[in-house]
Design a protein around this motif. Structure first.
Motif, PDB file in Angstrom:
ATOM      1  N   VAL A 161     103.241  74.565  30.349  1.00  0.00           N
ATOM      2  CA  VAL A 161     102.617  75.376  29.117  1.00  0.00           C
ATOM      3  C   VAL A 161     101.068  75.273  29.274  1.00  0.00           C
ATOM      4  CG1 VAL A 161     102.095  75.035  26.662  1.00  0.00           C
ATOM      5  CG2 VAL A 161     104.647  74.949  27.399  1.00  0.00           C
ATOM      6  N   PHE A 162     100.602  73.959  29.760  1.00  0.00           N
ATOM      7  CA  PHE A 162      99.345  73.547  29.929  1.00  0.00           C
ATOM      8  C   PHE A 162      98.755  74.667  31.221  1.00  0.00           C
ATOM      9  CE2 PHE A 162      95.322  71.808  31.515  1.00  0.00           C
ATOM     10  CZ  PHE A 162      94.720  71.375  30.329  1.00  0.00           C
ATOM     11  N   LYS A 163      99.816  74.595  32.335  1.00  0.00           N
ATOM     12  CA  LYS A 163      99.222  75.437  33.370  1.00  0.00           C
ATOM     13  C   LYS A 163      99.303  76.731  32.940  1.00  0.00           C
ATOM     14  CE  LYS A 163     101.259  72.292  36.963  1.00  0.00           C
ATOM     15  NZ  LYS A 163     102.096  72.023  37.966  1.00  0.00           N
ATOM     16  N   SER A 164     100.277  77.339  32.258  1.00  0.00           N
ATOM     17  CA  SER A 164     100.153  78.981  31.605  1.00  0.00           C
ATOM     18  C   SER A 164      98.709  78.946  31.196  1.00  0.00           C
ATOM     19  CB  SER A 164     101.303  78.950  31.116  1.00  0.00           C
ATOM     20  OG  SER A 164     101.388  80.232  30.366  1.00  0.00           O
ATOM     21  N   ALA A 165      98.442  78.017  30.171  1.00  0.00           N
ATOM     22  CA  ALA A 165      97.123  78.229  29.407  1.00  0.00           C
ATOM     23  C   ALA A 165      95.998  78.293  30.357  1.00  0.00           C
ATOM     24  CB  ALA A 165      97.106  76.992  28.176  1.00  0.00           C
ATOM     25  N   PHE A 166      95.984  77.255  31.133  1.00  0.00           N
ATOM     26  CA  PHE A 166      94.648  77.111  32.196  1.00  0.00           C
ATOM     27  C   PHE A 166      94.679  78.314  32.999  1.00  0.00           C
ATOM     28  CE2 PHE A 166      92.343  75.968  35.721  1.00  0.00           C
ATOM     29  CZ  PHE A 166      91.248  75.474  35.039  1.00  0.00           C
ATOM     30  N   SER A 167      95.853  79.056  33.507  1.00  0.00           N
ATOM     31  CA  SER A 167      95.886  80.483  33.993  1.00  0.00           C
ATOM     32  C   SER A 167      95.295  81.348  33.452  1.00  0.00           C
ATOM     33  CB  SER A 167      97.428  80.740  34.670  1.00  0.00           C
ATOM     34  OG  SER A 167      98.016  81.118  33.689  1.00  0.00           O
ATOM     35  N   LEU A 168      95.189  81.190  32.056  1.00  0.00           N
ATOM     36  CA  LEU A 168      94.439  82.362  31.346  1.00  0.00           C
ATOM     37  C   LEU A 168      93.113  82.140  31.165  1.00  0.00           C
ATOM     38  CD1 LEU A 168      96.734  82.835  28.409  1.00  0.00           C
ATOM     39  CD2 LEU A 168      96.565  84.442  30.126  1.00  0.00           C
ATOM     40  N   LEU A 169      92.524  80.830  31.571  1.00  0.00           N
ATOM     41  CA  LEU A 169      91.249  80.677  31.472  1.00  0.00           C
ATOM     42  C   LEU A 169      90.420  80.951  32.884  1.00  0.00           C
ATOM     43  CD1 LEU A 169      90.967  77.594  28.834  1.00  0.00           C
ATOM     44  CD2 LEU A 169      90.081  79.903  28.520  1.00  0.00           C
TER      45      LEU A 169
ATOM     46  N   ILE B  12     110.893  79.933  25.702  1.00  0.00           N
ATOM     47  CA  ILE B  12     110.716  78.449  25.638  1.00  0.00           C
ATOM     48  C   ILE B  12     109.365  78.290  25.575  1.00  0.00           C
ATOM     49  CG2 ILE B  12     111.120  76.658  26.910  1.00  0.00           C
ATOM     50  CD1 ILE B  12     113.779  77.436  27.565  1.00  0.00           C
ATOM     51  N   LEU B  13     108.644  78.931  26.664  1.00  0.00           N
ATOM     52  CA  LEU B  13     107.256  78.485  26.722  1.00  0.00           C
ATOM     53  C   LEU B  13     106.345  78.936  25.433  1.00  0.00           C
ATOM     54  CD1 LEU B  13     106.487  79.640  30.596  1.00  0.00           C
ATOM     55  CD2 LEU B  13     106.851  77.071  29.599  1.00  0.00           C
TER      56      LEU B  13
ATOM     57  N   PHE C 288     103.251  72.541  20.585  1.00  0.00           N
ATOM     58  CA  PHE C 288     102.207  71.685  21.250  1.00  0.00           C
ATOM     59  C   PHE C 288     100.816  71.878  20.806  1.00  0.00           C
ATOM     60  CE2 PHE C 288     104.977  71.385  25.309  1.00  0.00           C
ATOM     61  CZ  PHE C 288     105.484  70.287  25.159  1.00  0.00           C
ATOM     62  N   GLN C 289     100.504  72.901  20.286  1.00  0.00           N
ATOM     63  CA  GLN C 289      99.143  73.379  19.698  1.00  0.00           C
ATOM     64  C   GLN C 289      99.107  72.516  18.319  1.00  0.00           C
ATOM     65  OE1 GLN C 289      98.778  77.592  18.995  1.00  0.00           O
ATOM     66  NE2 GLN C 289      96.656  77.112  17.780  1.00  0.00           N
TER      67      GLN C 289
ATOM     68  N   GLN D 219     107.519  66.219  29.232  1.00  0.00           N
ATOM     69  CA  GLN D 219     106.213  66.283  30.122  1.00  0.00           C
ATOM     70  C   GLN D 219     106.150  67.380  31.144  1.00  0.00           C
ATOM     71  OE1 GLN D 219     103.604  64.127  30.076  1.00  0.00           O
ATOM     72  NE2 GLN D 219     102.537  65.188  31.584  1.00  0.00           N
ATOM     73  N   LEU D 220     107.336  67.549  31.772  1.00  0.00           N
ATOM     74  CA  LEU D 220     107.337  68.946  32.500  1.00  0.00           C
ATOM     75  C   LEU D 220     107.270  70.022  31.817  1.00  0.00           C
ATOM     76  CD1 LEU D 220     110.555  67.677  34.814  1.00  0.00           C
ATOM     77  CD2 LEU D 220     108.104  67.951  35.500  1.00  0.00           C
TER      78      LEU D 220
END
Length: 203
Positions: free
Chosen positions: A59-67, A13-14, A21-22, A53-54
């Motif tokens: 997804v956003f937190k997952s992306a930011f966790s990589l950065l 799903i993510l 989303f991208q 939204q959830l």
């Protein structure tokens, strides 16, 4: 097996949501489209994530966790300042070449919803400036670098590393190169950026 299946379904799903989303952003994405891409029905998607939204925030937190680890390296590791700048530039360029969607995705959505950064700040891995600021102050006091605010130095480091990726179509047109040539330019940035920054601050 049920736990493994649940974890796999959530990862699928993510991954599907990340792609949608991208391409379309938060506003343009549809839950049905994400469900179709993940090969599940919409009801199951809502079982995992009650709202778009959830799901977006996950997804956003997952992306930011990589950065975030890349930022933490430049702010909080124990290497010398110049070495830190060199390492961050080389590692960041390599990292984003492997994850090319990340800079645009993060910046686009922070621009759309700047308040969401407060949610990110609450995460345990959110980078802290304190150690970096102290290191810059110490380097100035030792006469190693010129007077510069740590905040300005960090902005310079991030800007020079990030913009070539988020501004790629414009830059390719301005300097009139194809993707192959531009890829070579991006690889050269591993050393070009760090050399430029270090030479601008060292005494």
């Amino acid at each position: 097996m049920d736990k493994v299946k649940t974890e796999n379904t959530e990862l699928e799903i993510l991954e599907a949501a990340k792609d949608v989303f991208q391409q379309k952003g938060m506003d343009g994405a549809r839950m049905q489209e994400i469900a179709d891409k993940a090969n599940i029905n919409k009801a199951l998607l809502h079982y995992y994530y009650r709202s778009k939204q959830l799901l977006f925030e996950a997804v956003f937190k997952s992306a930011f966790s990589l950065l975030a680890p890349q930022l933490n390296k430049v702010l909080n590791d124990d290497s010398a300042l110049f070495e830190k700048i060199e390492n961050f530039t080389a590692n960041y360029v390599s990292f984003v070449i492997k994850h090319p969607y990340l800079p645009n995705f993060v910046i686009q959505e922070l621009t759309r919803n700047p308040e969401f950064v407060q949610t990110l700040r609450a995460q345990p891995n959110f980078p802290s400036m304190e150690k970096f600021s102290n290191q810059v102050s110490e380097s100035i006091a030792k006469g190693e670098i010129r007077e510069i605010e740590a905040e300005q130095l960090l902005i310079n480091i991030l800007s020079l590393n990030i913009f070539p990726f988020i501004g790629q179509p414009l830059l390719m047109a301005l300097i009139n190169v194809d993707k192959e040539k531009y890829s070579k330019i991006l690889l050269d940035r591993k050393t070009e950026v760090s050399s430029f920054i270090i030479n601008s601050i060292k005494i």
